[in-house]
Design an enzyme around this catalytic site. Structure first.
Site, PDB file in Angstrom:
ATOM      1  CG  HIS A  98      36.754  44.960  42.363  1.00 18.81           C
ATOM      2  ND1 HIS A  98      35.862  45.354  41.375  1.00 18.81           N
ATOM      3  CD2 HIS A  98      37.197  43.727  41.993  1.00 18.81           C
ATOM      4  CE1 HIS A  98      35.793  44.396  40.457  1.00 18.81           C
ATOM      5  NE2 HIS A  98      36.575  43.400  40.808  1.00 18.81           N
TER       6      HIS A  98
ATOM      7  CD  GLN B 210      33.796  38.031  36.048  1.00 25.49           C
ATOM      8  OE1 GLN B 210      33.652  39.054  35.373  1.00 25.49           O
ATOM      9  NE2 GLN B 210      34.305  38.064  37.258  1.00 25.49           N
TER      10      GLN B 210
ATOM     11  CD  GLU C 237      38.092  43.160  36.271  1.00 22.79           C
ATOM     12  OE1 GLU C 237      39.207  42.607  36.238  1.00 22.79           O
ATOM     13  OE2 GLU C 237      37.115  42.685  36.877  1.00 22.79           O
TER      14      GLU C 237
ATOM     15  CB  THR D 161      38.786  45.994  39.723  1.00 17.83           C
ATOM     16  OG1 THR D 161      38.649  45.072  38.651  1.00 17.83           O
ATOM     17  CG2 THR D 161      38.083  47.290  39.392  1.00 17.83           C
TER      18      THR D 161
ATOM     19  CE1 TYR E  83      31.972  33.368  41.172  1.00 20.18           C
ATOM     20  CE2 TYR E  83      30.087  33.401  39.681  1.00 20.18           C
ATOM     21  CZ  TYR E  83      30.610  33.532  40.953  1.00 20.18           C
ATOM     22  OH  TYR E  83      29.788  33.836  41.998  1.00 20.18           O
TER      23      TYR E  83
ATOM     24  CG  ASP F 238      41.867  41.596  33.703  1.00 18.93           C
ATOM     25  OD1 ASP F 238      42.117  41.022  32.628  1.00 18.93           O
ATOM     26  OD2 ASP F 238      41.568  40.997  34.749  1.00 18.93           O
TER      27      ASP F 238
ATOM     28  CG  ASP G 297      43.788  39.927  37.582  1.00 19.01           C
ATOM     29  OD1 ASP G 297      44.345  40.920  38.075  1.00 19.01           O
ATOM     30  OD2 ASP G 297      42.622  39.951  37.143  1.00 19.01           O
TER      31      ASP G 297
ATOM     32  CD  GLU H 106      43.067  44.138  37.253  1.00 20.03           C
ATOM     33  OE1 GLU H 106      44.140  43.581  37.571  1.00 20.03           O
ATOM     34  OE2 GLU H 106      42.043  43.508  36.934  1.00 20.03           O
TER      35      GLU H 106
ATOM     36  NE  ARG I 123      30.067  35.214  47.329  1.00 26.04           N
ATOM     37  CZ  ARG I 123      31.102  36.015  47.076  1.00 26.04           C
ATOM     38  NH1 ARG I 123      31.678  35.970  45.896  1.00 26.04           N
ATOM     39  NH2 ARG I 123      31.579  36.837  47.981  1.00 26.04           N
TER      40      ARG I 123
HETATM   41 CA    CA Z   1      41.028  41.495  36.921  1.00 27.77          CA
END
Ligand code: CA
Length: 426
Positions: free
Chosen positions: A141, A248, A207, A357, A252, A241, A134, A209, A150
């Site tokens: 995105h 997440q 998502e 995405t 992550y 997705d 992916d 995609e 962040r």
């Molecule tokens: Ca994805």
């Protein structure tokens, strides 16, 4: 122009207005006719074509094909024959179903064995996915997520404009359109807490995609160059997705996506060939700073394909929540594949590489609920009067895609799956 792409060709099979499947499309998939054996197929309008029956009845005469090449439960063996053979089959289909050819048209006995109404067959997973990667190729995105997770003043990390960022995903949990998806459970850090709980995700998302399917690549240690890359792409499909944002967000760091992603991804059943998408080529965004030489390409290597996401609610109402386009992607598929193999990593026939995405520049073109609802701060209004911060149990997520040019519309059909409640078994 490819023979099968001839825009003036008409089929003797009826093609409804706005169908995704005119005779210029001829996608490939796997289906099971009612109570019959699994076979490879193609589609025109609302009619599904049994390729193994066509082969048995001699319609591919002159093209050297193994006897059982269409009598398979995935397209892998067909794709592994190579681009020239796959093209010859698609070109032959264009001729068999051309309005000027009445050989099969006038043979009712053969037609009964070859043609099936689309709503009477079951579509299956089109490929056996050995490996799934992916990417994260939409600048909009990546900026939106970077801004939310962040730093809004510095949303893109320093590597993003130089590398088609990606990760290796889970292929075992990729399912075909129509297969329901269960809400996952996992570790979640609640606001204000410093210890996680284990609970069903409260931030279920889709998502939007597109994914491409690879042909047989090169041996381990060799790279596919940017100029060769498109020769190794068989076709494309829609890819949802599914993502659990709360799982997440907690997991992550530092190694990236894991259980917030690997519980399910859904694909559309028909693979639209890169050949069929030729008319929709376009140039991508200007890449500034310039990318390294092994990723540099000129010309039209992006595709102008319209995308939509619809949410159907348990009340039966349906709302389009997103309209985007694959041309918004910053990194092309060729750049993704060249980068993927630049270290000598091998790819196999039937590997799936998803775009990430696909968000556009405007708020109605964001390709996930995380962005559309801006992490829950701006609930999305649906036509039945309800709102969504994230997906609710029973919601039906449907993605559609098509290109349209010179009166020809080449589409993907849809990927459409319902979100089920989390399992009650701990
Ligand atoms: Ca994805």
């Amino acid at each position: 122009m490819r023979f099968a792409n001839e825009p003036a060709r008409r089929s003797w099979i009826d093609v409804p207005l706005l169908s995704d499947f005119p005779i210029q499309n001829l996608p490939f998939g796997v289906f099971i006719p009612t109570d019959d054996v699994i076979t490879l197929g193609s589609r025109i309008g609302d009619t599904v074509i049994d390729l193994s029956a066509l082969h048995q009845l001699g319609y591919f005469e002159g093209i050297e094909l193994p006897a059982d090449v269409f009598l398979q439960d995935s397209l892998n063996e067909f794709i592994s024959m190579g681009a020239a053979k796959c093209r010859a089959v698609r070109d032959r289909l264009a001729w068999i179903f051309d309005a000027d050819n009445d050989e099969l048209k006038n043979n009712e006995g053969h037609r009964k064995n070859i043609l099936f109404p689309a709503d009477e067959v079951q579509m299956l997973m089109p490929i056996y996915v050995q490996d799934y990667t992916d990417f994260y190729s939409s600048r909009e995105h990546a900026s939106n997520v970077g801004s939310m997770f962040r730093d809004p003043n510095n949303p893109l990390l320093p590597n993003w404009l130089h590398i088609p960022v990606g990760y290796h995903g889970r292929s075992s949990s990729i399912v075909v359109s129509g297969v329901d998806v269960q809400r996952p459970k996992g570790q979640i850090l609640e606001p204000g807490s410093d210890r996680p709980i284990f609970a069903p995700s409260r931030q279920m998302d889709f998502e939007l995609e597109m994914a491409f399917v690879t042909c047989e690549g090169k041996p381990l240690g060799q790279s596919i160059s940017i100029d060769e890359a498109e020769e190794y792409i068989f076709g494309l499909l829609l890819f949802n997705d599914w993502s659990a944002r709360d799982i997440q967000r907690w997991e992550y760091v530092p190694l990236g996506p894991f259980l917030g992603k690997n519980f399910a991804s859904s694909v559309s059943p028909w693979i639209v060939t890169l050949d069929a998408l030729e008319p929709f080529r376009c140039e991508g965004p200007v890449q500034d700073p310039p990318v390294l030489p092994y990723l540099t390409q000129t010309g039209a290597h992006h595709f102008d394909i319209e995308l939509e996401v619809w949410i159907g609610t348990p009340t039966g109402s349906s709302t389009r929540v997103c309209r985007s386009n694959t041309r918004h992607l910053y990194w092309s598929m060729a750049q993704q594949l060249a980068h993927h193999t630049s270290n000598g990593c091998n790819v196999n026939c039937g590997d799936l590489m998803a775009s990430g995405t696909i968000s556009g520049p405007t708020p109605d073109s964001y390709g996930s609920m995380l962005e559309l609802g801006w992490k829950g701060e701006r609930p999305v209004a649906l036509n039945d009067g309800t709102t969504r911060r994230f997906l609710e149990d029973g919601d039906l997520v449907e993605m559609r895609a098509w290109g349209e040019k010179n009166g020809v519309r080449i589409g993907f059909g849809s990927v459409r799956s319902r979100l089920l409640p989390a399992s009650e078994i701990v």
